[in-house]
Motif scaffolding. Sequence first.
Motif, PDB file in Angstrom:
ATOM      1  N   ALA A 137     -12.269   3.868   0.557  1.00  0.00           N
ATOM      2  CA  ALA A 137     -11.276   4.609   1.346  1.00  0.00           C
ATOM      3  C   ALA A 137     -10.535   3.698   2.318  1.00  0.00           C
ATOM      4  N   ARG A 138     -11.111   2.521   2.628  1.00  0.00           N
ATOM      5  CA  ARG A 138     -10.499   1.601   3.594  1.00  0.00           C
ATOM      6  C   ARG A 138      -9.539   0.626   2.926  1.00  0.00           C
ATOM      7  N   VAL A 139      -9.356   0.751   1.614  1.00  0.00           N
ATOM      8  CA  VAL A 139      -8.484  -0.170   0.881  1.00  0.00           C
ATOM      9  C   VAL A 139      -7.106   0.459   0.671  1.00  0.00           C
ATOM     10  N   VAL A 140      -6.074  -0.310   0.953  1.00  0.00           N
ATOM     11  CA  VAL A 140      -4.695   0.178   0.837  1.00  0.00           C
ATOM     12  C   VAL A 140      -3.800  -0.984   0.424  1.00  0.00           C
ATOM     13  N   GLY A 141      -2.699  -0.672  -0.231  1.00  0.00           N
ATOM     14  CA  GLY A 141      -1.712  -1.698  -0.547  1.00  0.00           C
ATOM     15  C   GLY A 141      -0.754  -1.891   0.614  1.00  0.00           C
ATOM     16  N   MET A 142      -0.460  -3.153   0.924  1.00  0.00           N
ATOM     17  CA  MET A 142       0.540  -3.479   1.947  1.00  0.00           C
ATOM     18  C   MET A 142       1.406  -4.578   1.343  1.00  0.00           C
ATOM     19  N   HIS A 143       2.343  -4.127   0.507  1.00  0.00           N
ATOM     20  CA  HIS A 143       3.110  -5.056  -0.322  1.00  0.00           C
ATOM     21  C   HIS A 143       4.366  -5.513   0.407  1.00  0.00           C
ATOM     22  N   PHE A 144       4.336  -6.755   0.888  1.00  0.00           N
ATOM     23  CA  PHE A 144       5.506  -7.383   1.499  1.00  0.00           C
ATOM     24  C   PHE A 144       6.367  -8.014   0.407  1.00  0.00           C
ATOM     25  N   PHE A 145       7.605  -8.287   0.759  1.00  0.00           N
ATOM     26  CA  PHE A 145       8.516  -8.962  -0.168  1.00  0.00           C
ATOM     27  C   PHE A 145       8.858 -10.335   0.394  1.00  0.00           C
ATOM     28  N   ASN A 146       9.015 -11.283  -0.499  1.00  0.00           N
ATOM     29  CA  ASN A 146       9.171 -12.678  -0.101  1.00  0.00           C
ATOM     30  C   ASN A 146      10.631 -13.050   0.134  1.00  0.00           C
ATOM     31  N   PRO A 147      10.959 -13.686   1.272  1.00  0.00           N
ATOM     32  CA  PRO A 147      10.085 -14.132   2.353  1.00  0.00           C
ATOM     33  C   PRO A 147       9.768 -12.992   3.335  1.00  0.00           C
ATOM     34  N   ALA A 148       8.496 -12.853   3.645  1.00  0.00           N
ATOM     35  CA  ALA A 148       8.035 -11.727   4.464  1.00  0.00           C
ATOM     36  C   ALA A 148       8.699 -11.642   5.832  1.00  0.00           C
ATOM     37  N   PRO A 149       8.975 -12.762   6.522  1.00  0.00           N
ATOM     38  CA  PRO A 149       9.622 -12.629   7.837  1.00  0.00           C
ATOM     39  C   PRO A 149      11.050 -12.101   7.768  1.00  0.00           C
ATOM     40  N   LEU A 150      11.702 -12.228   6.605  1.00  0.00           N
ATOM     41  CA  LEU A 150      13.111 -11.858   6.500  1.00  0.00           C
ATOM     42  C   LEU A 150      13.342 -10.520   5.818  1.00  0.00           C
ATOM     43  N   LEU A 151      12.628 -10.250   4.742  1.00  0.00           N
ATOM     44  CA  LEU A 151      12.869  -9.010   4.008  1.00  0.00           C
ATOM     45  C   LEU A 151      12.148  -7.843   4.685  1.00  0.00           C
ATOM     46  N   PRO A 152      12.841  -6.734   4.884  1.00  0.00           N
ATOM     47  CA  PRO A 152      12.286  -5.662   5.718  1.00  0.00           C
ATOM     48  C   PRO A 152      11.298  -4.734   5.028  1.00  0.00           C
ATOM     49  N   LEU A 153      11.319  -4.676   3.696  1.00  0.00           N
ATOM     50  CA  LEU A 153      10.528  -3.648   3.021  1.00  0.00           C
ATOM     51  C   LEU A 153       9.035  -3.975   2.995  1.00  0.00           C
ATOM     52  N   VAL A 154       8.216  -2.937   3.223  1.00  0.00           N
ATOM     53  CA  VAL A 154       6.780  -2.994   2.958  1.00  0.00           C
ATOM     54  C   VAL A 154       6.406  -1.717   2.208  1.00  0.00           C
ATOM     55  N   GLU A 155       5.884  -1.856   0.994  1.00  0.00           N
ATOM     56  CA  GLU A 155       5.388  -0.711   0.246  1.00  0.00           C
ATOM     57  C   GLU A 155       3.939  -0.460   0.659  1.00  0.00           C
ATOM     58  N   VAL A 156       3.685   0.705   1.228  1.00  0.00           N
ATOM     59  CA  VAL A 156       2.326   1.089   1.638  1.00  0.00           C
ATOM     60  C   VAL A 156       1.764   1.948   0.508  1.00  0.00           C
ATOM     61  N   VAL A 157       0.811   1.383  -0.230  1.00  0.00           N
ATOM     62  CA  VAL A 157       0.410   1.968  -1.505  1.00  0.00           C
ATOM     63  C   VAL A 157      -1.009   2.539  -1.412  1.00  0.00           C
ATOM     64  N   SER A 158      -1.123   3.796  -1.777  1.00  0.00           N
ATOM     65  CA  SER A 158      -2.423   4.467  -1.756  1.00  0.00           C
ATOM     66  C   SER A 158      -3.009   4.557  -3.146  1.00  0.00           C
ATOM     67  N   GLY A 159      -4.278   4.123  -3.274  1.00  0.00           N
ATOM     68  CA  GLY A 159      -5.024   4.366  -4.489  1.00  0.00           C
ATOM     69  C   GLY A 159      -5.642   5.755  -4.437  1.00  0.00           C
ATOM     70  N   LEU A 160      -6.369   6.116  -5.478  1.00  0.00           N
ATOM     71  CA  LEU A 160      -6.967   7.448  -5.536  1.00  0.00           C
ATOM     72  C   LEU A 160      -8.014   7.649  -4.443  1.00  0.00           C
ATOM     73  N   SER A 161      -8.609   6.557  -3.959  1.00  0.00           N
ATOM     74  CA  SER A 161      -9.655   6.675  -2.943  1.00  0.00           C
ATOM     75  C   SER A 161      -9.169   6.394  -1.529  1.00  0.00           C
ATOM     76  N   THR A 162      -7.929   5.961  -1.364  1.00  0.00           N
ATOM     77  CA  THR A 162      -7.440   5.572  -0.039  1.00  0.00           C
ATOM     78  C   THR A 162      -7.417   6.754   0.919  1.00  0.00           C
ATOM     79  N   ASP A 163      -7.985   6.568   2.096  1.00  0.00           N
ATOM     80  CA  ASP A 163      -7.951   7.577   3.154  1.00  0.00           C
ATOM     81  C   ASP A 163      -6.514   7.713   3.651  1.00  0.00           C
ATOM     82  N   PRO A 164      -5.928   8.925   3.655  1.00  0.00           N
ATOM     83  CA  PRO A 164      -4.555   9.095   4.140  1.00  0.00           C
ATOM     84  C   PRO A 164      -4.346   8.571   5.554  1.00  0.00           C
TER      85      PRO A 164
END
Length: 508
Positions: A137-164
């Motif tokens: 439940a403590r595992v989550v996706g935090m997908h940055f885009f390269n280069p991380a300091p410049l690109l604004p998007l972060v995909e916050v990804v939930s698996g089936l077990s991820t705590d909301p």
Amino acid sequence: MSLPTNKTVAVVGAGAMGQGIAQVAAEAGHPVLLFDAADGQAAAAAERLGRVFARLVEKGKRTQADADAVLKRVTPVATLEDLAPAALIVEAVVERLDVKQEVFGKLEEICGADAILATNTSSLSITAIARPLKRPARVVGMHFFNPAPLLPLVEVVSGLSTDPEVADLVFDTAAAWGKSPVFATSTPGFIVNRVARPFYGEGLRIVEEGAADPATVDACIRDAGGFRMGPFELMDLIGNDVNYSVSAAVFEAFSYDPRYRPSVLQKEMADGGLLGRKSGRGWYDYAQEAERPEPPEAETADIAPPDAAILLGEPGPWSALFERLAEAGLQIERQEDDCLFPLLDFGPVILCPTDGAHAESIAEAEGKPAIVMDLALDWTKAGRIALARSSNCPAEDFARVAALFQAAGMKVSPVEDVPGLIVARTAAMLMNEACDALYKGVSDPEGIDTAMKKGVNYPIGPLAWADRLGHARVLEILDNLCDSYREERYRPCALWRRLPEVLQFREE
């Protein structure tokens, strides 16, 4: 609620992405621990950060005091055990499931029970990564885009077990770090790498069919579609090997769904070492003396454009185009009609926006030679348009219509009569993929559009563009593409046929 800035953030993996994530967290005020399994790599990344901030200070983008404060917050460490104080650990190691599982398994034993384990994976299942852990439940996706300091998007990804609550905290933390986070569920490609596939795939297919060359496709996508780069320019920047491997991974992850089938032509390029900028040659030649090819344009010398036409149907999203043609000297007489795609009747020929069918079939249905025009995002700014003609359309009539567009300030790219031409076909397929992601619950409309704008710099979100064009028209283009090719690749998402409900949902 975001992670308080007095809480420690750890970054595992000190390559370009890990270094960038460490910079983002430190600039937001967190103490950052940076680890890499390779001896000396974390310390080397900290040194590189020092050089990054030295350049920022030199350019006046940071004060020396600010730079010193950020760098002081980044501490390279030698072992995973040194990460024990961390409240949030962001993993940016090699893209292998077994490696990520092993790293998180060790961290779960080292860090506190409340620590959040965030993976920067771009393609692996969050559910699979969390599977062997005691606290998935403590595992989550935090997908940055390269280069991380410049690109604004972060995909916050939930698996089936991820705590909301974990996903919410990571979302709020990314926002506090100055990013544009979006929620996504753990499906292949998440949002961006899934929805973006047609941007490359349709351009490749158009070239494979001999309808246009890469330079023409790129020019139309930029000058009419409003994108910063065309697909072939972007593939050369990313690398044909990397871009192909992502397409192949998504294809495999979706159980070889034909919609994601990668291009044989791109594989040939990758296998041949024609990777793009990094190899010196790809779709374009990057040698110092090489000249960039110019897309062919319609030849209209000494040909006068038509001076009058009858407009059948409501102009709808093409209103600005017809106003622009009128300002160029075309007298337009309006007549009511049921056309979903309006027609301009010049007498000897008709002109209409592409509806995804061949010009040949439109000519047969209307009983006149037909010229079809491609789509543009903004008709007041479009600098180019692609036109195709039916086989019974005289070259002189095509040239006269092309001269009209030129008089209105647009370059004209003549292309072969392929369904959907270039921009309309690409845009419709992007809209279809975005609609399918919405239908499958990957994200909400705002999240999908934000991801495509912030992650890959699209000029408009594909769902917002579909709203502007009209969902019935999008469905018509997709239906005609599917009928023309008889391939599952072009099947419309089922959600298009429930549009009143979707529109109501979006308006709320």
